[in-house]
Enzyme design. Structure first.
Site, PDB file in Angstrom:
ATOM      1  CB  VAL A   1      23.115  -3.986  10.879  1.00 32.32           C
ATOM      2  CG1 VAL A   1      24.145  -4.325  11.956  1.00 32.32           C
ATOM      3  CG2 VAL A   1      23.819  -3.624   9.570  1.00 32.32           C
TER       4      VAL A   1
ATOM      5  CG  ASN B   1      22.237  -5.711  19.008  1.00 31.51           C
ATOM      6  OD1 ASN B   1      21.888  -6.022  20.141  1.00 31.51           O
ATOM      7  ND2 ASN B   1      23.418  -5.190  18.763  1.00 31.51           N
ATOM      8  CB  ALA B   2      22.396 -10.235  20.998  1.00 30.54           C
TER       9      ALA B   2
ATOM     10  CB  CYS C   1      15.224  -1.886   8.110  1.00 33.97           C
ATOM     11  SG  CYS C   1      13.877  -2.503   9.112  1.00 33.97           S
TER      12      CYS C   1
ATOM     13  CD  GLU D   1      14.007  -1.321   3.690  1.00 35.60           C
ATOM     14  OE1 GLU D   1      14.710  -1.779   4.607  1.00 35.60           O
ATOM     15  OE2 GLU D   1      12.930  -1.832   3.340  1.00 35.60           O
TER      16      GLU D   1
ATOM     17  CB  CYS E   1       9.048  -2.054   7.942  1.00 37.00           C
ATOM     18  SG  CYS E   1      10.270  -0.918   8.631  1.00 37.00           S
TER      19      CYS E   1
HETATM   20  N1  THU Z   1      13.876  -5.753   7.509  1.00 40.35           N
HETATM   21  C1  THU Z   1      14.494  -4.862   6.674  1.00 40.35           C
HETATM   22  O1  THU Z   1      15.723  -4.850   6.551  1.00 40.35           O
HETATM   23  N2  THU Z   1      13.699  -3.989   5.992  1.00 40.35           N
HETATM   24  C2  THU Z   1      12.343  -3.887   6.109  1.00 40.35           C
HETATM   25  O2  THU Z   1      11.731  -3.018   5.525  1.00 40.35           O
HETATM   26  C3  THU Z   1      11.628  -4.868   6.923  1.00 40.35           C
HETATM   27  C4  THU Z   1      12.453  -5.832   7.694  1.00 40.35           C
HETATM   28  C5  THU Z   1      14.710  -6.692   8.268  1.00 40.35           C
HETATM   29  C6  THU Z   1      14.721  -6.490   9.758  1.00 40.35           C
HETATM   30  C7  THU Z   1      15.133  -7.843  10.248  1.00 40.35           C
HETATM   31  O3  THU Z   1      16.565  -7.920  10.270  1.00 40.35           O
HETATM   32  C8  THU Z   1      14.621  -8.819   9.208  1.00 40.35           C
HETATM   33  O4  THU Z   1      14.278  -8.023   8.068  1.00 40.35           O
HETATM   34  C9  THU Z   1      13.404  -9.608   9.629  1.00 40.35           C
HETATM   35  O5  THU Z   1      12.419  -8.789  10.123  1.00 40.35           O
END
Ligand code: THU
Length: 130
Positions: A48, A50-51, A58, A60, A90
């Site tokens: 999700v 955000n601006a 993330c 997870e 991440c």
């Molecule tokens: N992102 C995740 O949802 N999970 C991760 O473990 C790494 C990155 C998302 C964050 C952001 O919305 C997009 O991937 C690009 O970085």
């Protein structure tokens, strides 16, 4: 690390479904996560954004927060689905997953186009503990 088994592949398909509902107007990089609790419940979420970019959550961590809100505290597996050949969780998400992980919790995600499974101990050795 090993190739994902059939059960982990099924969990990954649930992560792919959740990815469809990610809110990603800024990165256009949808991610889905599916968490399996110790009772066998599956809780999913997408990332999700955000601006104010740094407020992005993330997939997870969204799934962990949703699951805890629904009363789940211990997880035996998580799968992560993205739109790239490699979608490893991440570092921040690894730490948050470790907080609620049963010993040996599996983490399944694509790596170089192959669906692989690590344990939480493999993916985050020496996690922070109080
Ligand atoms: N992102 C995740 O949802 N999970 C991760 O473990 C790494 C990155 C998302 C964050 C952001 O919305 C997009 O991937 C690009 O970085």
């Amino acid at each position: 690390m090993r190739p994902a088994d059939d059960h982990e592949r099924a969990l990954h398909r649930q992560a792919e479904e959740a990815r469809q509902r990610a809110y990603v107007p800024y990165s256009d990089f949808p991610v889905g996560a599916a968490l399996e609790s110790e009772e066998g419940a599956v809780v999913t979420a997408g990332n999700v954004e955000n601006a104010s970019y740094g407020l992005t959550i993330c997939a997870e961590r969204s799934a962990v927060v949703r699951a805890v809100a629904e009363g789940h505290r211990r997880f035996r597996a998580v799968a992560v689905a993205g739109v790239a050949a490699s979608v490893p969780p991440c570092g921040a998400c690894r730490q948050v997953l470790a907080e609620f992980a049963l010993p040996g919790m599996t983490i399944t995600f694509p790596e170089d186009g192959v669906l692989v499974t690590y344990t939480v101990e493999e993916i985050l050795p020496a996690s922070f503990r109080l």
